[in-house]
Design an enzyme around this catalytic site. Structure first.
Site, PDB file in Angstrom:
ATOM      1  CD  GLU A  63      -1.758  -2.356   1.663  1.00 33.14           C
ATOM      2  OE1 GLU A  63      -0.560  -2.594   1.979  1.00 33.14           O
ATOM      3  OE2 GLU A  63      -2.669  -3.191   1.809  1.00 33.14           O
ATOM      4  CG  PHE A 121      -9.704  -9.130  11.863  1.00 35.99           C
ATOM      5  CD1 PHE A 121      -8.442  -9.564  12.293  1.00 35.99           C
ATOM      6  CD2 PHE A 121     -10.002  -9.223  10.510  1.00 35.99           C
ATOM      7  CE1 PHE A 121      -7.528 -10.070  11.392  1.00 35.99           C
ATOM      8  CE2 PHE A 121      -9.081  -9.721   9.604  1.00 35.99           C
ATOM      9  CZ  PHE A 121      -7.839 -10.152  10.042  1.00 35.99           C
ATOM     10  CD  GLN A 122      -7.479  -7.043   8.051  1.00 37.39           C
ATOM     11  OE1 GLN A 122      -8.415  -6.813   7.301  1.00 37.39           O
ATOM     12  NE2 GLN A 122      -6.345  -7.607   7.650  1.00 37.39           N
ATOM     13  CE  LYS A 144     -17.808  -6.273   4.519  1.00 37.61           C
ATOM     14  NZ  LYS A 144     -16.838  -7.315   4.202  1.00 37.61           N
ATOM     15  CG  MET A 194      22.862  12.041   2.294  1.00 36.53           C
ATOM     16  SD  MET A 194      24.082  13.071   1.480  1.00 36.53           S
ATOM     17  CE  MET A 194      23.113  13.769   0.157  1.00 36.53           C
TER      18      MET A 194
HETATM   19  C1  LIG Z   1      12.573   5.763   4.823  1.00 37.86           C
HETATM   20  C2  LIG Z   1      13.877   6.403   5.130  1.00 37.86           C
HETATM   21  N1  LIG Z   1      14.707   5.832   6.029  1.00 37.86           N
HETATM   22  C3  LIG Z   1      15.888   6.414   6.311  1.00 37.86           C
HETATM   23  C4  LIG Z   1      16.271   7.564   5.712  1.00 37.86           C
HETATM   24  C5  LIG Z   1      17.602   8.228   6.070  1.00 37.86           C
HETATM   25  N2  LIG Z   1      18.477   8.282   4.900  1.00 37.86           N
HETATM   26  C6  LIG Z   1      18.606   9.402   4.146  1.00 37.86           C
HETATM   27  S1  LIG Z   1      19.628   9.178   2.862  1.00 37.86           S
HETATM   28  C7  LIG Z   1      19.960   7.606   3.298  1.00 37.86           C
HETATM   29  C8  LIG Z   1      20.885   6.756   2.489  1.00 37.86           C
HETATM   30  C9  LIG Z   1      20.312   6.369   1.198  1.00 37.86           C
HETATM   31  O1  LIG Z   1      21.095   5.375   0.637  1.00 37.86           O
HETATM   32  P1  LIG Z   1      20.916   4.930  -0.848  1.00 37.86           P
HETATM   33  O2  LIG Z   1      19.497   4.721  -1.158  1.00 37.86           O
HETATM   34  O3  LIG Z   1      21.814   3.776  -1.117  1.00 37.86           O
HETATM   35  O4  LIG Z   1      21.331   6.200  -1.676  1.00 37.86           O
HETATM   36  P2  LIG Z   1      22.725   6.972  -1.820  1.00 37.86           P
HETATM   37  O5  LIG Z   1      22.752   8.031  -0.775  1.00 37.86           O
HETATM   38  O6  LIG Z   1      23.811   5.955  -1.672  1.00 37.86           O
HETATM   39  O7  LIG Z   1      22.628   7.527  -3.187  1.00 37.86           O
HETATM   40  C10 LIG Z   1      19.254   7.269   4.453  1.00 37.86           C
HETATM   41  C11 LIG Z   1      19.362   5.955   5.126  1.00 37.86           C
HETATM   42  C12 LIG Z   1      15.363   8.137   4.793  1.00 37.86           C
HETATM   43  N3  LIG Z   1      15.619   9.281   4.162  1.00 37.86           N
HETATM   44  N4  LIG Z   1      14.195   7.526   4.498  1.00 37.86           N
END
Ligand SMILES: Cc1ncc(C[n+]2csc(CCOP(=O)(O)OP(=O)(O)O)c2C)c(N)n1
Lengths: 168, 573
Positions: B50, B112-113, B162, B487
């Site tokens: 979803e 439920f749900q 529902k 990042m």
């Molecule tokens: C749902 C979610 N969880 C954690 C983060 C924190 N976060 C920001 S950038 C990042 C790293 C992303 O890694 P990747 O997708 O491999 O991309 P890259 O930076 O290597 O291009 C994280 C963990 C986020 N933005 N969103």
């Protein structure tokens, strides 16, 4: 240009809302979610069917108050926000105060009740319950005096406020 | 004739011109699904999770400007959409989310749900409803669409018990919406426009700073016109990219950066954009909200500037930065009115007046251009993005995940058209890009849609590859595979002593085989010279493709403003 956030003035705001489920939690949630403070909050229906009035007291500097008012206005169920900053308004609060009233203190309690134009609304062998209405200062004052005698319980309603009618 | 709630649901959607629903069924909405085959004009895209449905509806909405719609069941179905709803809320995306709910007599019984989705989503929707009576259903759906698309757009959730869906009533679609407390101001105040013009015409060093509002209100042409009439440089936020044509065609048909284009500003903004903002005398914010990723240390932001701010949402104005001239209203309308004034009274000696400022900006650009070197045997991620820009047609739609991939896309893909970059700016949601790309591809089956991804993010909603394959939606995923949560690793490198705790992704699936397993096409490039052939092959394929680019693992995004610093305090390499 920048702004700093700091604690500031106490402030009373009136909010006219549609009387629908969830409205109060939307208003309260706005405050908690944005880190604004609520000191007191009262809600009840108005004379117009389907509308309720919320009165709330909050603290914050001018900037926070601006945001609060704008954010309240943004809620879909909010019809009008009354910002009492630059208007004269009347505000009242009611408190129920249960005090210890033994043989030797009863007269004193009654005297205080009299001076504050309060009312004894319940009596039992050891306690009086007093109803008092007024502004913040008055309620604080009676609480202080009765406190010296012995307060058992207090229930305060929080403020209700309306802008003063304009005199023509 | 009486209609059931489920039938009313479809009649309302048709009245709203809905063409597609992104959804996933369950017990609470089974009646709606039972009715669905009778309404073939509304296409249903069955997702795999979803969250995917919400992001697809979001991607569809951002790409088209129409309201995106998703439909999910109660409880876990509803909670799975929350990240998608919050993502849309932060970026002001018009969406209506329909959630199933347990029958009204069971509400509150921990049935439920059952989940209080209206309570859960109150802080991340523009508004939401629990429909308690079938007689309210049509009106509420009408209001939901109206709220989603008007004023500052946003997601609106409608919770459908529902028994309400099973009950029947006369169907009557309200002609108008009457909401006493909702009257967005779209027409800007003429006096404020005049004041803005008074300030702008005396400005020596103006900067136009545009945000997502320019795209939402389709004010890109007006923005360009204003910039050219004032000879004022333009920067945009991440959300504003595409709102100003970063590149133009020169006389010999080559593409070159627009001379007034500064690039994006903020944490990973260009040196010249940030320096221009810090040194401008008038900063004109248009549909932008002074996000902290833009302003850096707020007390040091645009210290020399008088600030003008147009926004349809009054809460955005003077929320973070005090504004000298607030203009509440629709960006397009406000810019049209302003442009009329500028046209009537052109600034004398404009070229001369502007020359020192534009020269200063040119020098900033020359001193610290956005740059990297593609040398050696490993692929630079920036190179992949630049190649995508080179090879993709101008109307290609780019989505991103979140992280370095997103920032390199913002820096090295030069967006020229609005609604061609779909990215989670406000919430920063990893896992957004692939489903958003699918949503955009549903709207535009013939355009090239590319998700620029990280190897971490893509795994958050990779299951939607199956949706793309099933529905023959030829989205392309370009994974900048650096074997890191890049990042976060970059922050660890710079500010946490290279303690790469929990950011190394040594164990990832073989993305080429994974594509194959889903029935998509998998391609890989491990050397620089393979990048272009892989992209060409992917772009000419009419099927979904995953491209796995093995890029330099320790590449960083620069410039970078460390959190809490002023935006002129950039780390440049
Ligand atoms: C749902 C979610 N969880 C954690 C983060 C924190 N976060 C920001 S950038 C990042 C790293 C992303 O890694 P990747 O997708 O491999 O991309 P890259 O930076 O290597 O291009 C994280 C963990 C986020 N933005 N969103």
């Amino acid at each position: 240009m920048s702004m700093t956030r700091q604690n500031g003035l106490r402030h009373t705001i009136g909010v006219l809302v549609e009387n629908q489920p969830g409205v109060l939690s939307r208003v309260a949630g706005l405050f908690s979610g944005r880190g604004f403070n609520i000191e007191s909050l009262t809600v009840a229906e108005t004379n117009e069917p389907g509308l309720s009035r919320i009165t709330l007291v909050t603290t914050g500097d001018q900037h926070i108050l601006e945001q609060i008012i704008k954010q309240l206005n943004k809620l879909i169920n909010v019809i009008k926000v009354y910002d009492f900053r630059d208007t004269e308004f009347v505000e009242r609060e009611m408190a129920l105060i249960k005090v210890r009233a033994e043989q030797h203190t009863r007269a004193e309690v009654l005297r205080i009740v009299d001076i504050f134009r309060a009312k004894v609304v319940d009596v039992s062998p050891h306690f009086y319950t007093i109803e008092v209405t007024g502004d913040d200062g008055k309620i604080q004052a009676i609480l202080e005096l009765l406190g010296q005698i012995g307060i058992v319980e207090v229930a305060r309603t929080g403020k209700a406020a309306l802008a003063r009618a304009k005199k023509h | 004739m009486k209609l059931t709630g489920a039938q009313i649901f479809f009649e309302c959607l048709k009245k709203e011109g809905v063409e597609v629903i992104f959804g996933f069924p369950g017990g609470a909405v089974i009646d709606i699904y039972h009715e669905m085959p009778k309404h073939p004009s509304i296409r249903h895209i069955l997702v795999r999770h979803e969250q995917g449905a919400a992001h697809m509806a979001d991607g569809y909405a951002r790409a088209t400007g129409k309201v995106g719609v998703c439909l999910v069941t109660s409880g876990p179905g509803a909670t799975n959409t929350v990240t998608g709803i919050a993502t849309a809320y932060m970026d002001s995306v018009p969406m209506v989310i329909f959630t199933g709910q347990v029958p009204t007599p069971l509400i509150g019984n921990d049935a439920f749900q059952e989940v209080d989705i209206v309570g859960i989503t109150r802080p991340c929707t523009k508004h939401n409803y629990l429909v308690k009576d079938v007689n309210d259903l049509a009106r509420i759906i009408r209001e939901a669409f109206y709220l989603a698309r008007s004023g500052r757009p946003g997601p609106v959730l409608v919770d459908l018990p529902k028994d309400v869906i099973q009950a029947s009533t006369e169907f009557r679609y309200p002609k108008t919406v009457h909401l006493r407390g909702y009257k967005p101001t779209v027409d800007p105040h003429q006096g404020q426009i005049h004041r803005a013009w008074d300030l702008l015409k005396t400005a020596k060093r103006p900067v136009l700073y545009a945000g997502g509002g320019v795209i939402i209100s389709s004010a890109h042409k007006e923005l360009l016109r204003l910039a050219e009439m004032l000879r004022a440089p333009v920067t945009t936020t991440l959300m504003g990219l595409g709102g100003f044509p970063a590149v133009i065609r020169t006389e010999d048909g080559q593409r070159a950066l627009h001379p007034l284009w500064l690039g994006m500003l903020g944490m990973h903004g260009t040196f010249r954009a940030n320096m221009a903002v810090q040194n401008c005398d008038v900063l004109f914010a248009i549909g932008a909200r002074f996000d902290d990723r833009v302003t850096g240390k707020i007390s040091g932001f645009a210290p020399k500037a008088k600030i003008i701010h147009i926004d349809v949402d009054p809460t955005s104005i003077s929320k973070n930065v005090l504004v000298d001239i607030p203009i509440v209203g629709d960006c397009k309308k406000a810019l049209q009115k302003l442009n009329e004034l500028v046209e009537k009274e052109p600034i004398p000696n404009l070229e001369e007046l502007r020359a020192p400022w534009l020269e200063q900006i040119r020098q900033w650009k020359e001193t610290y251009p956005l740059a990297y070197k593609q040398e050696g045997e490993t692929i630079k991620p920036q190179y992949v993005v630049e190649k995508i820009f080179e090879l993709a047609p101008e109307d290609a739609i780019i989505t991103t995940e979140v992280g370095q991939n997103q920032m390199w896309t913002a820096q090295y893909f030069h967006f020229t058209k609005p609604r061609t970059l779909l990215t989670s700016g406000g919430l920063g949601t990893m896992g957004y890009g692939l489903p958003a790309a699918i949503g955009a591809q549903v709207a535009f089956p013939d355009r090239l849609v590319i998700d620029v991804a990280g190897d971490g993010s893509i795994q958050m909603n990779i299951q939607e590859m199956m949706t793309a394959v099933c529905h023959e939606l030829p989205v392309k995923v370009a994974i900048l595979n650096n074997r890191f949560l890049g990042m976060v690793r970059q922050w660890q490198e710079l500010f946490y002593n290279k303690n790469y705790c929990a950011t190394c992704l040594d164990a990832s699936p073989d993305f080429v085989k994974l594509a194959d397993a889903y029935g998509a096409v998998g391609l890989r490039a491990t050397k620089p010279e393979e990048v272009e052939p892989v992209l060409r092959e992917a772009f000419s394929t009419k099927r979904p493709v995953i491209m796995d680019f093995w890029v330099n693992p320790e590449e960083g995004v620069y410039p970078m403003v460390p959190a809490g610093k002023e935006i002129s305090e950039m780390l440049l390499v």
